[in-house]
Design a protein around this motif. Structure first.
Motif, PDB file in Angstrom:
ATOM      1  N   GLY A   1      12.110  13.597   1.813  1.00  0.00           N
ATOM      2  CA  GLY A   1      11.470  14.334   2.916  1.00  0.00           C
ATOM      3  C   GLY A   1      10.047  14.748   2.560  1.00  0.00           C
ATOM      4  O   GLY A   1       9.143  14.716   3.409  1.00  0.00           O
ATOM      5  N   ASP A   2       9.829  15.152   1.286  1.00  0.00           N
ATOM      6  CA  ASP A   2       8.471  15.548   0.862  1.00  0.00           C
ATOM      7  C   ASP A   2       7.533  14.348   0.963  1.00  0.00           C
ATOM      8  O   ASP A   2       6.374  14.469   1.374  1.00  0.00           O
ATOM      9  CB  ASP A   2       8.478  16.044  -0.598  1.00  0.00           C
ATOM     10  CG  ASP A   2       9.353  17.261  -0.771  1.00  0.00           C
ATOM     11  OD1 ASP A   2       9.282  18.155   0.082  1.00  0.00           O
ATOM     12  OD2 ASP A   2      10.119  17.303  -1.758  1.00  0.00           O
ATOM     13  N   ILE A   3       8.049  13.184   0.546  1.00  0.00           N
ATOM     14  CA  ILE A   3       7.214  11.979   0.566  1.00  0.00           C
ATOM     15  C   ILE A   3       6.863  11.596   1.998  1.00  0.00           C
ATOM     16  O   ILE A   3       5.695  11.301   2.306  1.00  0.00           O
ATOM     17  CB  ILE A   3       7.952  10.826  -0.162  1.00  0.00           C
ATOM     18  CG1 ILE A   3       7.960  11.148  -1.661  1.00  0.00           C
ATOM     19  CG2 ILE A   3       7.278   9.478   0.096  1.00  0.00           C
ATOM     20  CD1 ILE A   3       8.780  10.233  -2.496  1.00  0.00           C
TER      21      ILE A   3
ATOM     22  N   THR B   1      10.932   4.861   6.749  1.00  0.00           N
ATOM     23  CA  THR B   1       9.898   4.139   5.981  1.00  0.00           C
ATOM     24  C   THR B   1       9.868   4.646   4.543  1.00  0.00           C
ATOM     25  O   THR B   1       9.787   3.854   3.583  1.00  0.00           O
ATOM     26  CB  THR B   1       8.498   4.328   6.634  1.00  0.00           C
ATOM     27  OG1 THR B   1       8.565   3.798   7.952  1.00  0.00           O
ATOM     28  CG2 THR B   1       7.401   3.634   5.855  1.00  0.00           C
ATOM     29  N   ALA B   2       9.944   5.972   4.380  1.00  0.00           N
ATOM     30  CA  ALA B   2       9.939   6.544   3.025  1.00  0.00           C
ATOM     31  C   ALA B   2      11.174   6.057   2.261  1.00  0.00           C
ATOM     32  O   ALA B   2      11.073   5.686   1.074  1.00  0.00           O
ATOM     33  CB  ALA B   2       9.916   8.070   3.097  1.00  0.00           C
TER      34      ALA B   2
ATOM     35  N   ALA C   1       2.751  11.143   5.802  1.00  0.00           N
ATOM     36  CA  ALA C   1       2.789  11.008   7.265  1.00  0.00           C
ATOM     37  C   ALA C   1       3.460   9.697   7.680  1.00  0.00           C
ATOM     38  O   ALA C   1       2.955   8.963   8.532  1.00  0.00           O
ATOM     39  CB  ALA C   1       1.375  11.096   7.852  1.00  0.00           C
ATOM     40  N   VAL C   2       4.594   9.397   7.036  1.00  0.00           N
ATOM     41  CA  VAL C   2       5.378   8.223   7.437  1.00  0.00           C
ATOM     42  C   VAL C   2       6.755   8.717   7.864  1.00  0.00           C
ATOM     43  O   VAL C   2       7.142   9.855   7.582  1.00  0.00           O
ATOM     44  CB  VAL C   2       5.519   7.181   6.292  1.00  0.00           C
ATOM     45  CG1 VAL C   2       4.170   6.618   5.900  1.00  0.00           C
ATOM     46  CG2 VAL C   2       6.233   7.776   5.076  1.00  0.00           C
TER      47      VAL C   2
ATOM     48  N   PRO D   1       0.816  -1.224   0.000  1.00  0.00           N
ATOM     49  CA  PRO D   1       0.000   0.000   0.000  1.00  0.00           C
ATOM     50  C   PRO D   1       0.849   1.274   0.000  1.00  0.00           C
ATOM     51  O   PRO D   1       0.540   2.241  -0.698  1.00  0.00           O
ATOM     52  CB  PRO D   1      -0.825  -0.120   1.289  1.00  0.00           C
ATOM     53  CG  PRO D   1      -0.932  -1.585   1.534  1.00  0.00           C
ATOM     54  CD  PRO D   1       0.388  -2.157   1.066  1.00  0.00           C
ATOM     55  N   THR D   2       1.961   1.265   0.771  1.00  0.00           N
ATOM     56  CA  THR D   2       2.800   2.488   0.817  1.00  0.00           C
ATOM     57  C   THR D   2       3.466   2.735  -0.531  1.00  0.00           C
ATOM     58  O   THR D   2       3.562   3.873  -0.995  1.00  0.00           O
ATOM     59  CB  THR D   2       3.876   2.370   1.923  1.00  0.00           C
ATOM     60  OG1 THR D   2       3.242   1.956   3.123  1.00  0.00           O
ATOM     61  CG2 THR D   2       4.562   3.695   2.163  1.00  0.00           C
TER      62      THR D   2
END
Ligand code: SF4
Length: 225
Positions: A69-71, A81-82, A76-77, A49-50
């Motif tokens: 950082g934008d992602i 995780t990003a 909101a992770v 899902p992410t």
């Protein structure tokens, strides 16, 4: 895991707490269905899902500088995780690194052609929500949109969700500039009136208003009916 609230008895139907509980039950049911569809949709495309969310986010930000950082902020992770998600998408050839246009030392992320195809398919999993929204008439959609905007702002102020690029906090938003009109608000960017139903939650042309102006406009927006 959040437990659904106990259903109130019929005798409590007029009770404010019971009404609030029913609203929460409804939101949880929609959230559950949404998560289920996201898993199903992602699985069918070989994505978590992410990963699906990152592809859709990059699609919506096409032409704009997007870094890890934008992602992390938008979804909101956490940054780790990003980073893990981006590494997986890079390995699958769905995302690529390019030199940032605004800073030659920085790296932007963008979709590859196959990533773009998959992002468009990933967007399709939310079609069931579109069908449900289409069941509402125009007036119901306007009330729903206004309610969602108010809930999102309350959650943003408490730091529970990322800041959205939405009309009430935009410097171009002029609430109730056309009182008594079906389209009472005005967007100074496109110089056009619009109503609650057209309130944007993620507008590409959004520019943040100062905190003072945003607060002032919010009061005017809430007062407008
Ligand atoms: S620029 Fe976008 S976010 Fe800003 S007021 Fe206009 S439609 Fe709303």
């Amino acid at each position: 895991m959040t437990q659904p609230p106990e259903p109130p008895s019929a005798a409590a139907l007029d009770d404010d707490d019971a009404v609030r509980q029913q609203l929460i039950t409804g939101l949880l049911k929609i959230g559950l269905a949404t998560r289920h569809r996201a898993w199903q949709g992602g699985e069918a495309l070989g994505l978590s899902p992410t990963q699906g969310q990152v592809l859709v986010l990059l699609l919506s930000r096409s032409g704009k500088s997007t870094r890890i950082g934008d992602i992390a902020t938008e979804l909101a992770v956490s940054q780790p995780t990003a980073s893990v998600t981006i590494r997986a998408l890079l390995a699958k050839g769905l995302v690529e690194r390019v030199t940032a246009v605004d800073d030659k030392r920085a790296v932007d992320l963008r979709l590859t052609p196959s990533g773009r195809d998959l992002a468009r398919q990933a967007l399709g999993w939310s079609d069931f929500l579109l069908t449900a929204v289409d069941d509402l008439d125009g007036a119901e959609q306007a009330v729903f949109q206004r309610s969602i905007v108010k809930m999102i702002r309350a959650m943003q102020l408490r730091g529970e969700i990322p800041v959205s690029r939405m009309c009430p906090t935009c410097r171009f938003f002029l609430p109730n500039a056309h009182p008594h009109s079906p389209q009472p608000h005005h967007c100074a960017f496109v110089d056009a009136p619009f109503g609650d139903r057209q309130l944007r939650l993620d507008c590409a042309d959004f520019q943040p208003a100062s905190a003072e102006i945003a607060e002032d406009r919010w009061v005017q927006f809430v007062a407008a009916r």
